[in-house]
Design a protein around this motif. Structure first.
Motif, PDB file in Angstrom:
ATOM      1  N   LYS A 185       0.788  -1.226   0.000  1.00  0.00           N
ATOM      2  CA  LYS A 185       0.000   0.000   0.000  1.00  0.00           C
ATOM      3  C   LYS A 185       0.833   1.296   0.000  1.00  0.00           C
ATOM      4  CE  LYS A 185      -3.520   1.564   2.976  1.00  0.00           C
ATOM      5  NZ  LYS A 185      -4.767   1.379   3.684  1.00  0.00           N
ATOM      6  N   ASP A 216      -1.176   5.961   4.137  1.00  0.00           N
ATOM      7  CA  ASP A 216      -2.269   6.014   3.154  1.00  0.00           C
ATOM      8  C   ASP A 216      -2.938   7.380   3.083  1.00  0.00           C
ATOM      9  OD1 ASP A 216      -3.833   6.150   5.435  1.00  0.00           O
ATOM     10  OD2 ASP A 216      -4.891   4.264   5.091  1.00  0.00           O
ATOM     11  N   ASN A 238      -8.043   8.826   2.872  1.00  0.00           N
ATOM     12  CA  ASN A 238      -7.135   7.727   3.190  1.00  0.00           C
ATOM     13  C   ASN A 238      -7.377   6.682   2.111  1.00  0.00           C
ATOM     14  OD1 ASN A 238      -8.214   8.787   6.066  1.00  0.00           O
ATOM     15  ND2 ASN A 238      -6.068   8.220   6.208  1.00  0.00           N
ATOM     16  N   ASN A 243      -7.868   3.473   0.852  1.00  0.00           N
ATOM     17  CA  ASN A 243      -8.157   2.099   1.268  1.00  0.00           C
ATOM     18  C   ASN A 243      -8.808   1.284   0.166  1.00  0.00           C
ATOM     19  OD1 ASN A 243      -7.303   2.291   4.031  1.00  0.00           O
ATOM     20  ND2 ASN A 243      -9.049   3.642   4.346  1.00  0.00           N
TER      21      ASN A 243
END
Length: 199
Positions: A26, A103, A184, A186
């Motif tokens: 990530k 993130d 963020n 995700n």
């Protein structure tokens, strides 16, 4: 307080791939042609912090390699979860420290400086009080950003951005209405949103 506060980029998670997104760890997912890790490190370096550390774990080996290539010192943690990794990292750098997850790719230097200023202001006689920067959940939803954890603060539903100052004393909440702190990454939708906002 003496000296500048160090910063921790939390990138030791399980490297869970973005659901349906690119098959890379990530923190190494690119936004605007640059890895999220790189973007966050640049923002922190441009902000009023001391040393910037990447908090890494065995779960994300490529991220640890990239951090070293960026000349960012790493703090190795077992990768048992955000909170325990954070505790381990704080034992290395001490408090207060700025913490940010890998993130949050649209983090800007002014976000970091504002959080530190606010933390010092609220800390009054102490060095820096703990500060959690939150965004109204309604703002995230309006943007189309994913909302993971929401809680009630003074009668409104807010959600953590991940940007924190970990100091001594009570944890206080600072609200932001800045869209850049509301994303963020995700899910693939979050990545698209981050790309759109960074353009």
């Amino acid at each position: 307080g003496g000296g500048r506060v160090d910063a921790l980029v939390m990138c030791g998670g399980r490297g869970t791939r973005l659901q349906g997104g690119p098959d890379v760890e990530k923190p190494l997912v690119e936004v605007g042609g640059e890895s999220m890790l790189s973007r966050i490190v640049d923002a922190l370096h441009a902000g009023d912090v001391g040393e910037v550390y990447a908090v890494v774990s065995p779960h994300a080996p490529a991220t640890a390699d990239r951090a070293r290539r960026l000349s960012v010192p790493t703090i190795e943690t077992p990768g048992d979860g955000y909170v325990s990794d954070l505790q381990d990292a704080l034992e290395t750098v001490g408090r207060p420290a700025v913490t940010v997850p890998a993130d949050l790719p649209l983090l800007a230097p002014e976000h970091v400086d504002d959080a530190l200023a606010e933390s010092h202001q609220r800390g009054a006689d102490r060095d820096a009080t703990s500060l959690t920067v939150c965004a109204p959940a309604v703002l995230k939803r309006r943007l189309g950003a994913s909302v993971d954890t929401a809680f009630d603060h003074e009668g409104r539903t807010v959600t953590t951005t991940g940007l924190n100052v970990v100091g001594d004393g009570d944890d206080t909440v600072a609200l932001t209405y800045d869209a850049r702190l509301s994303v963020n990454v995700n899910r693939p939708e979050d990545l698209e949103l981050a790309e759109a906002l960074c353009g």
